[in-house]
Scaffold this active site. Structure first.
Site, PDB file in Angstrom:
ATOM      1  CG  PHE A 121      -1.553   1.243   1.622  1.00  0.00           C
ATOM      2  CD1 PHE A 121      -2.175   2.073   0.684  1.00  0.00           C
ATOM      3  CD2 PHE A 121      -1.538   1.648   2.961  1.00  0.00           C
ATOM      4  CE1 PHE A 121      -2.759   3.279   1.073  1.00  0.00           C
ATOM      5  CE2 PHE A 121      -2.125   2.841   3.356  1.00  0.00           C
ATOM      6  CZ  PHE A 121      -2.724   3.665   2.416  1.00  0.00           C
ATOM      7  CG  ASP A 172       6.790  -6.405  -2.586  1.00  0.00           C
ATOM      8  OD1 ASP A 172       6.267  -7.517  -2.355  1.00  0.00           O
ATOM      9  OD2 ASP A 172       6.359  -5.341  -2.105  1.00  0.00           O
ATOM     10  CB  THR A 217       3.160 -11.305   1.140  1.00  0.00           C
ATOM     11  OG1 THR A 217       2.715  -9.941   1.294  1.00  0.00           O
ATOM     12  CG2 THR A 217       4.614 -11.421   1.571  1.00  0.00           C
ATOM     13  CB  ALA A 231       6.522  -4.645   7.492  1.00  0.00           C
ATOM     14  CB  THR A 267       3.902   1.518  13.124  1.00  0.00           C
ATOM     15  OG1 THR A 267       2.610   1.742  13.662  1.00  0.00           O
ATOM     16  CG2 THR A 267       4.569   0.416  13.938  1.00  0.00           C
ATOM     17  CG  ASP A 268       0.817   5.355  15.517  1.00  0.00           C
ATOM     18  OD1 ASP A 268       0.682   4.177  15.135  1.00  0.00           O
ATOM     19  OD2 ASP A 268      -0.115   6.189  15.478  1.00  0.00           O
ATOM     20  CD  GLU A 269      -0.599  -0.587  15.433  1.00  0.00           C
ATOM     21  OE1 GLU A 269      -0.483  -1.681  16.006  1.00  0.00           O
ATOM     22  OE2 GLU A 269      -1.451  -0.358  14.578  1.00  0.00           O
ATOM     23  CE1 TYR A 323       3.174  -3.922  11.599  1.00  0.00           C
ATOM     24  CE2 TYR A 323       1.820  -2.583  13.065  1.00  0.00           C
ATOM     25  CZ  TYR A 323       2.656  -2.691  11.970  1.00  0.00           C
ATOM     26  OH  TYR A 323       2.991  -1.561  11.238  1.00  0.00           O
ATOM     27  CE  LYS A 376       7.253  -1.571  11.196  1.00  0.00           C
ATOM     28  NZ  LYS A 376       7.823  -1.650   9.808  1.00  0.00           N
ATOM     29  CE  LYS A 393      -3.277  -3.631   7.349  1.00  0.00           C
ATOM     30  NZ  LYS A 393      -2.184  -3.121   6.553  1.00  0.00           N
ATOM     31  CG  ASN A 448     -11.847   2.465  15.113  1.00  0.00           C
ATOM     32  OD1 ASN A 448     -10.996   3.186  14.618  1.00  0.00           O
ATOM     33  ND2 ASN A 448     -11.553   1.430  15.882  1.00  0.00           N
ATOM     34  NE  ARG A 461      -7.092  -5.376  15.722  1.00  0.00           N
ATOM     35  CZ  ARG A 461      -6.677  -4.378  14.936  1.00  0.00           C
ATOM     36  NH1 ARG A 461      -6.013  -3.355  15.435  1.00  0.00           N
ATOM     37  NH2 ARG A 461      -6.903  -4.404  13.642  1.00  0.00           N
TER      38      ARG A 461
HETATM   39  P1  NAD Z   1       1.463  -3.653   3.211  1.00  0.00           P
HETATM   40  O1  NAD Z   1       1.134  -4.846   4.035  1.00  0.00           O
HETATM   41  O2  NAD Z   1       0.402  -3.051   2.375  1.00  0.00           O
HETATM   42  O3  NAD Z   1       2.684  -3.977   2.237  1.00  0.00           O
HETATM   43  C1  NAD Z   1       3.812  -4.701   2.660  1.00  0.00           C
HETATM   44  C2  NAD Z   1       4.640  -5.046   1.430  1.00  0.00           C
HETATM   45  O4  NAD Z   1       5.816  -5.732   1.879  1.00  0.00           O
HETATM   46  C3  NAD Z   1       3.924  -5.980   0.441  1.00  0.00           C
HETATM   47  O5  NAD Z   1       4.123  -5.524  -0.869  1.00  0.00           O
HETATM   48  C4  NAD Z   1       4.589  -7.325   0.675  1.00  0.00           C
HETATM   49  O6  NAD Z   1       4.587  -8.155  -0.474  1.00  0.00           O
HETATM   50  C5  NAD Z   1       6.003  -6.892   1.065  1.00  0.00           C
HETATM   51  N1  NAD Z   1       6.679  -7.910   1.875  1.00  0.00           N
HETATM   52  C6  NAD Z   1       6.202  -8.571   2.968  1.00  0.00           C
HETATM   53  N2  NAD Z   1       7.123  -9.430   3.417  1.00  0.00           N
HETATM   54  C7  NAD Z   1       8.212  -9.311   2.619  1.00  0.00           C
HETATM   55  C8  NAD Z   1       9.491  -9.919   2.608  1.00  0.00           C
HETATM   56  N3  NAD Z   1       9.835 -10.859   3.500  1.00  0.00           N
HETATM   57  N4  NAD Z   1      10.370  -9.547   1.647  1.00  0.00           N
HETATM   58  C9  NAD Z   1      10.024  -8.611   0.725  1.00  0.00           C
HETATM   59  N5  NAD Z   1       8.835  -8.002   0.696  1.00  0.00           N
HETATM   60  C10 NAD Z   1       7.925  -8.344   1.635  1.00  0.00           C
HETATM   61  O7  NAD Z   1       2.047  -2.587   4.245  1.00  0.00           O
HETATM   62  P2  NAD Z   1       1.874  -0.996   4.258  1.00  0.00           P
HETATM   63  O8  NAD Z   1       0.611  -0.666   4.933  1.00  0.00           O
HETATM   64  O9  NAD Z   1       2.175  -0.460   2.923  1.00  0.00           O
HETATM   65  O10 NAD Z   1       3.059  -0.623   5.261  1.00  0.00           O
HETATM   66  C11 NAD Z   1       4.386  -0.392   4.787  1.00  0.00           C
HETATM   67  C12 NAD Z   1       5.288  -0.097   5.953  1.00  0.00           C
HETATM   68  O11 NAD Z   1       4.800   1.040   6.665  1.00  0.00           O
HETATM   69  C13 NAD Z   1       5.337  -1.226   6.982  1.00  0.00           C
HETATM   70  O12 NAD Z   1       6.663  -1.325   7.459  1.00  0.00           O
HETATM   71  C14 NAD Z   1       4.402  -0.766   8.102  1.00  0.00           C
HETATM   72  O13 NAD Z   1       4.807  -1.298   9.342  1.00  0.00           O
HETATM   73  C15 NAD Z   1       4.607   0.730   8.034  1.00  0.00           C
HETATM   74  N6  NAD Z   1       3.457   1.557   8.482  1.00  0.00           N
HETATM   75  C16 NAD Z   1       2.209   1.323   7.966  1.00  0.00           C
HETATM   76  C17 NAD Z   1       1.143   2.165   8.363  1.00  0.00           C
HETATM   77  C18 NAD Z   1      -0.250   1.978   7.812  1.00  0.00           C
HETATM   78  O14 NAD Z   1      -1.173   2.639   8.289  1.00  0.00           O
HETATM   79  N7  NAD Z   1      -0.456   1.142   6.808  1.00  0.00           N
HETATM   80  C19 NAD Z   1       1.380   3.197   9.271  1.00  0.00           C
HETATM   81  C20 NAD Z   1       2.681   3.381   9.785  1.00  0.00           C
HETATM   82  C21 NAD Z   1       3.710   2.555   9.364  1.00  0.00           C
HETATM   83  O1  DAU Z   2      -1.030   3.129  13.636  1.00  0.00           O
HETATM   84  C1  DAU Z   2      -0.329   2.680  12.508  1.00  0.00           C
HETATM   85  C2  DAU Z   2      -0.801   1.296  12.150  1.00  0.00           C
HETATM   86  O2  DAU Z   2      -2.111   1.440  11.597  1.00  0.00           O
HETATM   87  C3  DAU Z   2       0.106   0.568  11.164  1.00  0.00           C
HETATM   88  O3  DAU Z   2       1.349   0.368  11.752  1.00  0.00           O
HETATM   89  C4  DAU Z   2      -0.500  -0.772  10.752  1.00  0.00           C
HETATM   90  O4  DAU Z   2       0.301  -1.377   9.766  1.00  0.00           O
HETATM   91  C5  DAU Z   2      -1.879  -0.521  10.190  1.00  0.00           C
HETATM   92  O5  DAU Z   2      -2.499  -1.747   9.889  1.00  0.00           O
HETATM   93  C6  DAU Z   2      -2.734   0.259  11.196  1.00  0.00           C
HETATM   94  O6  DAU Z   2      -3.049  -0.563  12.356  1.00  0.00           O
HETATM   95  P1  DAU Z   2      -4.519  -0.569  13.001  1.00  0.00           P
HETATM   96  O7  DAU Z   2      -4.700  -1.809  13.750  1.00  0.00           O
HETATM   97  O8  DAU Z   2      -4.807   0.720  13.683  1.00  0.00           O
HETATM   98  O9  DAU Z   2      -5.368  -0.574  11.601  1.00  0.00           O
HETATM   99  P2  DAU Z   2      -6.674  -1.369  11.160  1.00  0.00           P
HETATM  100  O10 DAU Z   2      -7.109  -0.743   9.882  1.00  0.00           O
HETATM  101  O11 DAU Z   2      -6.513  -2.831  11.215  1.00  0.00           O
HETATM  102  O12 DAU Z   2      -7.713  -0.950  12.276  1.00  0.00           O
HETATM  103  C7  DAU Z   2      -8.023   0.416  12.536  1.00  0.00           C
HETATM  104  C8  DAU Z   2      -9.004   0.440  13.700  1.00  0.00           C
HETATM  105  O13 DAU Z   2     -10.257  -0.113  13.259  1.00  0.00           O
HETATM  106  C9  DAU Z   2      -8.574  -0.393  14.882  1.00  0.00           C
HETATM  107  O14 DAU Z   2      -8.960   0.240  16.074  1.00  0.00           O
HETATM  108  C10 DAU Z   2      -9.352  -1.710  14.703  1.00  0.00           C
HETATM  109  C11 DAU Z   2     -10.633  -1.246  14.032  1.00  0.00           C
HETATM  110  N1  DAU Z   2     -11.260  -2.231  13.119  1.00  0.00           N
HETATM  111  C12 DAU Z   2     -10.503  -2.798  12.138  1.00  0.00           C
HETATM  112  C13 DAU Z   2     -11.028  -3.727  11.274  1.00  0.00           C
HETATM  113  C14 DAU Z   2     -10.181  -4.363  10.209  1.00  0.00           C
HETATM  114  C15 DAU Z   2     -12.610  -2.533  13.238  1.00  0.00           C
HETATM  115  O15 DAU Z   2     -13.321  -1.994  14.109  1.00  0.00           O
HETATM  116  N2  DAU Z   2     -13.148  -3.458  12.369  1.00  0.00           N
HETATM  117  C16 DAU Z   2     -12.408  -4.074  11.407  1.00  0.00           C
HETATM  118  O16 DAU Z   2     -12.953  -4.940  10.672  1.00  0.00           O
END
Ligand code: NAD
Ligand code: DAU
Length: 376
Positions: free
Chosen positions: A25, A46, A49, A96, A147-149, A173, A177, A212, A272, A305
């Site tokens: 993403f 990449d 996955t 990741a 991530t902020d998590e 997760y 991280k 997500k 949410n 969750r």
């Molecule tokens: P994503 O799950 O959408 O994408 C992860 C990508 O990594 C995929 O393309 C997957 O194929 C690749 N991948 C997984 N395992 C691999 C491996 N072993 N070798 C090579 N490639 C691999 O994740 P995202 O939401 O795009 O997040 C990207 C980064 O940003 C992550 O490190 C995540 O922790 C961080 N992040 C995400 C968010 C969020 O809200 N999505 C917020 C803060 C930080």
């Molecule tokens: O804060 C940054 C993080 O945000 C990233 O590091 C992670 O990669 C990313 O997945 C995201 O984590 P969250 O757990 O916050 O995201 P998610 O979209 O899974 O969930 C957002 C909120 O919504 C969380 O409080 C759980 C809730 N939720 C999620 C799903 C999938 C629901 O209530 N119902 C759902 O079906």
């Protein structure tokens, strides 16, 4: 390292960056944005996955400045070969396992990719950096996207996470991280690797996999399926439009200080339930003829969750004052752009929600009891 558009060509002249996880993403948004800005060539490593989707990058597949390599960041020989062959000026490490619910049901892959994978990359980057000299060595950067998590959870009145907030990860997760962040920090302090860490809040926008919250709710609403809100829906996240995150990463790459951490967030704290209700209103407006209107009638409260963090919020003052970065997209405009993108890209949604995705939906949601309004 400043980019001189007159002497540095788009693909020629300038060394590439190595992006890991660029088919996911945030990575794919970053790569598309980077190439659109003519910022230089990209090598994308990449594993593809379930979360990696080459369709996201179809528009640049033939771009001479773009090279795709399918492979695993845990493959030390492959990573070393890529660094040696392409001699990148930076590594942007996105790869990741990223979904909290999946980490609860199966943590192994998270430890492997997020910890072992980061370790493998750090070791390769260290050897590569040691082989460089002069300006190449001076300018090389390893940017670890985190991530902020890692900071854990906040009570309603707690101040937002800042760069000195102690780590307190709560999910597998987040723990993986946090471990990767600690490795990066150690490689800076012990080996002098010029790395920088960013810790970002929840992203949303085009190309987000519908596991997500936001894309899942849009995909379900379009099919008239229940919108599964965990627990009481009062958990708070701080939302950031993905392209604002990409802009922040570019600023950190070009001007961030080595060894520092930068928190990135949009200043958009929403529960949410608020997010889901806003999405429903947008869908009502943009799909006036939908038989599922009002979409809010699809909201269903389901079992929470395990270990669910109650609130995240980011204090982004450091990146704002030091690097002059600010989120440009408001939550309202960003969410509208996002819903419009999903409506215009129904084929993309269909393609990613067929097959293995259905198995995931069954695994994550079928066993959750539904909680009725009165029982909450
Ligand atoms: P994503 O799950 O959408 O994408 C992860 C990508 O990594 C995929 O393309 C997957 O194929 C690749 N991948 C997984 N395992 C691999 C491996 N072993 N070798 C090579 N490639 C691999 O994740 P995202 O939401 O795009 O997040 C990207 C980064 O940003 C992550 O490190 C995540 O922790 C961080 N992040 C995400 C968010 C969020 O809200 N999505 C917020 C803060 C930080
Ligand atoms: O804060 C940054 C993080 O945000 C990233 O590091 C992670 O990669 C990313 O997945 C995201 O984590 P969250 O757990 O916050 O995201 P998610 O979209 O899974 O969930 C957002 C909120 O919504 C969380 O409080 C759980 C809730 N939720 C999620 C799903 C999938 C629901 O209530 N119902 C759902 O079906």
């Amino acid at each position: 390292m400043s980019f001189n558009p007159t002497t540095d060509g788009a693909a020629g002249g300038r060394p590439p960056i190595l992006v890991t996880g660029g088919a996911g993403f945030i990575g794919s948004n970053f790569v598309l944005d980077w190439l659109a800005a003519n910022a230089g060539p990209v090598v994308n490593l990449d594993k593809l996955t379930y979360a990696g989707n080459p369709e996201n990058l179809a528009s640049i597949a033939d771009d001479p400045g773009y090279t795709f390599v399918q492979g695993d960041i845990c493959d030390a020989a492959l990573v070393a070969r890529l660094l040696d062959e392409h001699r990148p000026r930076a590594i942007m490490h996105f790869a990741a396992e990223s979904h909290v619910d999946r980490s609860i049901l199966g943590p192994e892959a998270f430890l492997r990719t997020n910890i072992d994978g980061t370790f493998t990359l750090l070791q390769a980057a260290r050897a590569y950096h040691a082989s460089l000299a002069g300006e190449e060595k001076e300018g090389f950067r390893f940017l670890h996207v985190s991530t902020d998590e890692v900071y854990g959870t906040l009570a309603p009145d707690d101040p937002a996470f800042h760069e000195e907030t102690p780590y307190a990860p709560n999910s597998p997760y987040a723990a993986s991280k946090a471990a990767s962040d600690h490795l990066v920090r150690a490689w800076v302090h012990t080996y002098g690797l010029p790395a920088i860490i960013t810790n970002c809040s929840n992203n949303y926008g085009p190309y987000q996999f519908p596991e997500k919250l936001i894309p899942l709710m849009i995909a379900n609403a379009l099919k008239g399926k229940p919108l599964p809100v965990y627990g009481d829906g009062q958990q708070v996240r701080d939302w950031l439009f993905v392209l604002d995150h990409c802009r922040a990463l570019r600023k950190v790459l070009e001007r961030g200080r080595v060894g520092e951490t930068y928190n990135v967030g949009g200043g958009n704290q929403r529960s949410n339930l608020e997010v889901v209700k806003t999405l429903c209103s947008l869908l009502d407006e943009l799909m006036p003829h939908s038989s599922f209107r009002p979409h809010a009638q699809l909201i269903t409260y389901v079992e929470d969750r395990p270990g669910h963090d109650r609130r995240y919020a980011i204090d982004a003052r450091k990146i704002e004052s030091e690097l002059d970065w600010r989120a440009q997209e408001s939550f309202e405009t960003g969410l509208r752009r996002t819903v419009e993108w999903y409506l215009a890209n129904s084929v993309w949604v269909e393609n990613v929600t067929s097959g293995a995705y259905q198995h995931w939906v069954k695994q994550n949601y079928a066993a959750r009891s539904t909680v009725t309004e009165g029982a909450r």
